[in-house]
Motif scaffolding. Structure first.
Motif, mmCIF file in Angstrom:
data_model
loop_
_atom_site.group_PDB
_atom_site.id
_atom_site.type_symbol
_atom_site.label_atom_id
_atom_site.label_comp_id
_atom_site.label_asym_id
_atom_site.label_seq_id
_atom_site.Cartn_x
_atom_site.Cartn_y
_atom_site.Cartn_z
ATOM 1 N N HIS A 3 0.798 -1.220 0.000
ATOM 2 C CA HIS A 3 0.000 0.000 0.000
ATOM 3 C C HIS A 3 0.830 1.268 0.000
ATOM 4 N N PHE A 640 -7.129 -10.559 7.553
ATOM 5 C CA PHE A 640 -7.232 -9.880 6.262
ATOM 6 C C PHE A 640 -7.570 -8.402 6.449
ATOM 7 N N ARG A 643 -4.471 -6.531 7.536
ATOM 8 C CA ARG A 643 -3.513 -6.334 6.466
ATOM 9 C C ARG A 643 -4.041 -5.416 5.358
ATOM 10 N N HIS A 644 -5.267 -5.633 4.948
ATOM 11 C CA HIS A 644 -5.766 -4.926 3.762
ATOM 12 C C HIS A 644 -6.787 -3.835 4.065
ATOM 13 N N VAL A 648 -11.010 -3.086 1.275
ATOM 14 C CA VAL A 648 -10.482 -4.096 0.358
ATOM 15 C C VAL A 648 -11.175 -5.434 0.612
ATOM 16 N N TYR A 652 -13.508 -7.283 -2.042
ATOM 17 C CA TYR A 652 -13.149 -8.601 -2.561
ATOM 18 C C TYR A 652 -14.325 -9.578 -2.441
ATOM 19 N N ILE A 670 -7.692 -11.794 -3.184
ATOM 20 C CA ILE A 670 -7.813 -10.476 -2.566
ATOM 21 C C ILE A 670 -6.711 -9.537 -3.058
ATOM 22 N N LYS A 671 -5.607 -10.123 -3.525
ATOM 23 C CA LYS A 671 -4.507 -9.337 -4.083
ATOM 24 C C LYS A 671 -4.965 -8.407 -5.203
ATOM 25 N N ASP A 674 -6.573 -5.463 -3.807
ATOM 26 C CA ASP A 674 -5.537 -4.702 -3.111
ATOM 27 C C ASP A 674 -4.747 -3.843 -4.099
ATOM 28 N N ARG A 675 -4.379 -4.434 -5.224
ATOM 29 C CA ARG A 675 -3.636 -3.697 -6.255
ATOM 30 C C ARG A 675 -4.498 -2.594 -6.843
#
Length: 853
Positions: A3, A640, A643-644, A648, A652, A670-671, A674-675
């Motif tokens: 991030h 999760f 982290r996100h 996010v 997701y 979930i990546k 995130d991107r």
RNA sequence: GCCAUGGUGGCGGAAUGGUAUACGCGCGCGACUCAAAAUCGCGUUCCCGUAAGGGAUUGAGGGUUCAAGUCCCUCCCAUGGCACCA
């Protein structure tokens, strides 16, 4: 860490600002121009953390509500806790911790967790069904039902779970096992309180037509209510004064009824059994008692039964027919007795196939598929062909016929169609006083008594003669005593409370005892949508406070307030949108409808349906299976989120697939979100904020502007039908294009922030602020698209030859049909295919050209 | 058994009867780096071909249509619901 920003600090920042500003508080009393009452099925406050299923239900529901709010609706999104029930009590049995203590603690932690999602909950309206302020109204509902004759006591054989030591509702004992612990359910006679939901069967069925609910759910409810039209027919008994009444949906087959069957539980069984048959009948009854519900309803098993020795008289043929008992006849449906028509009913046919003595009397009274009305012979004559074969097979006991046809062997019904015969025989039965038209429902009355501790006590007391009396409203809340043992004894836990007994005697007199049962938790959840609307002055009135404090209030100060302020109820009910799992299709969702209807008839509310629109979220599985502790495949959202971030995570969940489908959880996916979010953040930092400072911004190109407006349309259309996944992919696609630009103008940036607001509420606020927006983004209006901009100035036309794609052209949007056709024919790759000559040319404007050769 | 819904790349999935495989994951190659991660660029349904291009393809088989994932029929599979309701 990928991030360019810290999700947890941004989310905490906006959650605090929302709370400080009170943006999600709804003043229910204020006149609402466009009210939108959005509800999710409230959670049970378990000791486990909020799981993925909660998020999957609550977050998209919140996104939808935000979308509504940005369309100018005044949204109300309450949250509460369905806090009574077995798990807390089982936990108490195990650990000794009082359910009230564990529940309060669980509620507290769950509120903290729920706040992290960032939903628009108005916490001031929160309810907890296990508090006296709440269950005082659950009890009030019982008293209303009692007052209006809808609550009654009945001794009945009930489902009993030997492990939980409690009675179960039919819905909780499906498949013959306890839906909580899986133990085989046994039958036990007890005197219980029932609510007469059957009185509303017709209305519950009829109103379904106008509800904006999933068709599947409506079908399930229709099936559950199970309306069937038919007739009751009286069969006189040989050598007896009384008769036996049966219910049938096929009175037209009466001439084919060659025996009667009673359920083993039928009250006449003992009365009619002859001396010779007593032994056999007693043995059969004994064997039935030993069968579990599972064994009894097992369809693959051969039907069993035994003759009673008694004979009835078929009112149509006046023939003597034997009366049997068999456990394939249900005691709880119809009259608990049926007429046996082996020629035209599969179950009767099966039964007669097992008991050959019944087979000899099989009659064919419906000639299959006969269409002509000029049928004169009494015996079906067909000299040849399949009709005759079928007829002979029926008579030979080889098969039965349940389809349409013409009546035969039926005296005055001969030659009629099935439908006409039904009318005629029913009229005849009424004339003869031997029967009548009858509508029967499968729906059974609601058994509300529970022999448990952790529930709302039933507000009933018994005088020394054992007669029930309602506890007066001024004694509500009729407090749940605390001096009890939780260990199940087979008796209700309240039975051993000294305080409860003393309280009752003190108020009502010596020898009076309270009802020791508590109410089914479905009672609590059948009125919570009204409790959210309850004005604070009602909730905090003398009826909401505890008895000790109430004593200080002079008796004359008591007034009976309404459950809910009529103005508020009129404005906010019915609930605009209710989202929850499909597993409640036949329990909670029928009970709540019943309660609302009853309350309308009692004069407390103005509507008869609680939930206008209903949506079921799908199930989130993991590794292809439903998440469960025993399988060890439970996904915990917490790591999760840490982290996100919530945005996010919830995006997701929405991106996995259509909301109503659910999906299988995959850690990797979930990546992608995130991107997406990180790239958006960079876009705002680099191409919006910095370029605004250096004043280098320029307007979007026509092509991009068109794409932006297409995206506005698509995101709006998709969210409106809960297709969050495609709304998100449209935003991703737009971002892919915008990233190629040097700078993004503020207006475009703010539009994107708004499109994101329902889906990622915290980030959207941040982007709104970054792009110079004033106030909260949730108070902004949803962007409008310009229909003129949806079309770009060029279009792609594909060329097909014999249905096969051969070329694709980029042409001016204004190009004529002739120009396009000429251009298409000139394509190198098309030329070689159309050499042999074109038979037909098809042009679909703006889409394609198709040549047939 | 009955009713309902669905079956599309390696995976999640997208497609008013009109370019099947959007978007994302994964994977491959490249850039940056001492290196890795992260990031960025290119590619990615399958088969043949350096390419241009060709062929096949939405569970199986038929049909309607200029055109079918989409409509119709038969079958197979999966999921959900109901299951002696007379």
């Amino acid at each position: 860490m990928s991030h360019p920003y810290d999700p947890s600090s941004i989310e905490a920042k906006w959650q605090k600002r929302w709370e400080d500003a009170g943006v999600y508080k709804t003043d229910l009393k204020k006149k609402a121009k466009d009210p939108y009452y959005s509800m999710v099925m409230f959670p049970y406050p378990s000791g486990d953390k909020l799981h993925v299923g909660h998020w999957y239900n609550f977050a998209p529901a919140d996104s939808f509500s935000r979308f509504q709010r940005m369309h100018g609706k005044q949204t109300f999104c309450p949250m509460g806790f369905d806090a009574f029930g077995l798990p807390a009590e089982n936990y108490a049995i195990k650990t000794g911790v009082h359910p009230d203590a564990s529940t309060r603690k669980n509620v507290e932690t769950m509120i903290t967790q729920l706040k992290r999602i960032g939903c628009m909950y108005d916490w001031e309206k929160m309810v907890n069904t296990s508090t006296p302020e709440y269950y005082r109204w659950t009890q009030w509902l019982f008293l209303q039902m009692h007052k209006h004759g809808l609550a009654y006591r009945k001794e009945a054989s009930v489902n009993w779970c030997p492990s939980c030591q409690t009675v179960l509702a039919n819905e909780q004992a499906q498949d013959g096992t306890c839906d909580r612990c899986g133990t085989t359910v046994v039958q036990k006679p007890l005197t219980q309180w029932f609510w007469n939901i059957k009185k509303y069967a017709e209305k519950l069925l009829k109103n379904l037509d106008d509800l904006d609910w999933p068709e599947k759910t409506k079908t399930m409810q229709r099936n559950w209510i199970g309306r069937s039209e038919g007739a009751e027919i009286e069969f006189g008994m040989q050598n007896a004064e009384f008769g036996i009444t049966v219910f049938t949906t096929r009175p037209d087959t009466l001439f084919g009824a060659t025996y009667l069957v009673l359920a083993p539980e039928h009250p006449f069984v003992e009365k009619i059994t002859t001396k010779e048959q007593q032994k056999a009948v007693a043995a059969y009854l004994d064997s039935v008692k030993k069968k579990t519900e599972m064994q009894r309803t097992d369809l693959t098993k051969e039907k069993t039964g035994v003759p009673t020795g008694a004979y009835a008289i078929n009112p149509a043929t006046l023939e003597q027919i034997p009366v049997w008992i068999a456990d394939y006849v249900l005691p709880t449906y119809g009259t608990g007795a049926v007429m046996g028509v082996p020629g035209h009913d599969e179950r009767d046919f099966d039964f007669a196939s097992t008991y050959k003595e019944l087979r000899g009397s099989i009659r064919c009274v419906i000639a299959p598929d006969r269409k002509s009305a000029d049928f004169s012979e009494h015996v079906y004559p067909g000299a040849e062909g399949t009709d005759q074969e079928i007829y002979e097979k029926i008579l030979g006991g080889e098969q039965c016929w349940t389809g349409p046809g013409m009546l035969v062997n039926s005296d005055f019904l001969d030659g009629l169609t099935v439908a006409d015969a039904m009318k005629k025989i029913t009229a005849w039965l009424e004339d003869e006083d031997a029967g009548r038209e009858k509508i029967t429902y499968r729906l059974r009355d609601w058994l509300v008594s529970r022999q448990r501790y952790w529930g709302a006590p039933i507000p009933i007391v018994y005088d020394p003669e054992g007669n029930p009396h309602p506890v007066l409203e001024k004694h509500l809340p009729w407090l749940l005593p605390t001096d009890v043992e939780f260990k199940p004894t087979g008796k209700s836990p309240l039975y051993n409370s000294k305080e409860f007994r003393e309280r009752t005697e003190k108020i009502f007199g010596k020898g009076w005892v309270p009802e020791f049962d508590t109410m089914d938790t479905f009672v609590c959840s059948s009125l919570y949508y009204l409790m959210y609307l309850q004005a604070p002055e009602i909730r905090n009135s003398e009826f909401g406070i505890r008895n000790e404090e109430k004593k200080k209030i002079p008796h004359s100060a008591f007034r009976i307030p309404n459950l809910v302020d009529p103005h508020i109820e009129k404005t906010w009910m019915p609930v605009s949108l209710y989202i929850g799992g499909p597993e409640h299709a036949c329990m909670h969702l029928i009970y709540a409808r019943f309660v609302m209807m009853a309350l309308q008839d009692f004069g407390f509310v103005s509507h008869d349906e609680p939930f206008k629109k209903l949506v079921h979220q799908g199930l989130v599985t993991h590794k292809g299976a439903k998440m469960s502790k025993s399988k060890g495949n439970v996904v915990s959202p917490d790591s999760f989120i840490d982290r996100h971030g919530s945005d996010v995570f919830r995006m997701y969940l929405m991106f996995m697939g259509p909301f109503t489908d659910g999906g299988d959880w995959n850690d990797m996916g979930i990546k992608g979100i995130d991107r997406f979010v990180a790239r958006l953040f960079r876009l705002f930092e680099e191409k919006v904020v910095q370029s605004a400072k250096s004043k280098k911004q320029k307007a979007l190109s026509p092509a991009l502007l068109s794409k932006l407006h297409l995206t506005i349309k698509k995101v709006g259309d998709d969210i409106a039908i809960f297709h969050f996944n495609t709304a998100i992919s449209a935003l991703m696609s737009l971002l892919n294009d915008l990233e190629k630009e040097e700078s993004i103008d503020v207006e475009t940036a703010q539009t994107i922030a708004k499109l994101l607001a329902p889906l990622a509420p915290h980030l959207a606020e941040e982007f709104w602020e970054m792009s110079g927006g004033k106030g909260f983004i949730i108070d902004q209006h949803w962007p409008a698209f310009d229909p003129k901009l949806l079309k770009s100035d060029t279009m792609t036309i594909v060329v097909q030859v014999n249905g096969k794609l051969r070329a694709s052209l980029e042409v001016d949007a204004e190009a004529s049909k002739e120009e396009i056709l000429a251009l298409a024919k000139a394509q190198e790759n098309v030329k070689k295919y159309i050499e042999s000559g074109i038979k037909k040319e098809i042009y679909v404007p703006g889409k394609l050209v198709s040549f047939v050769i």
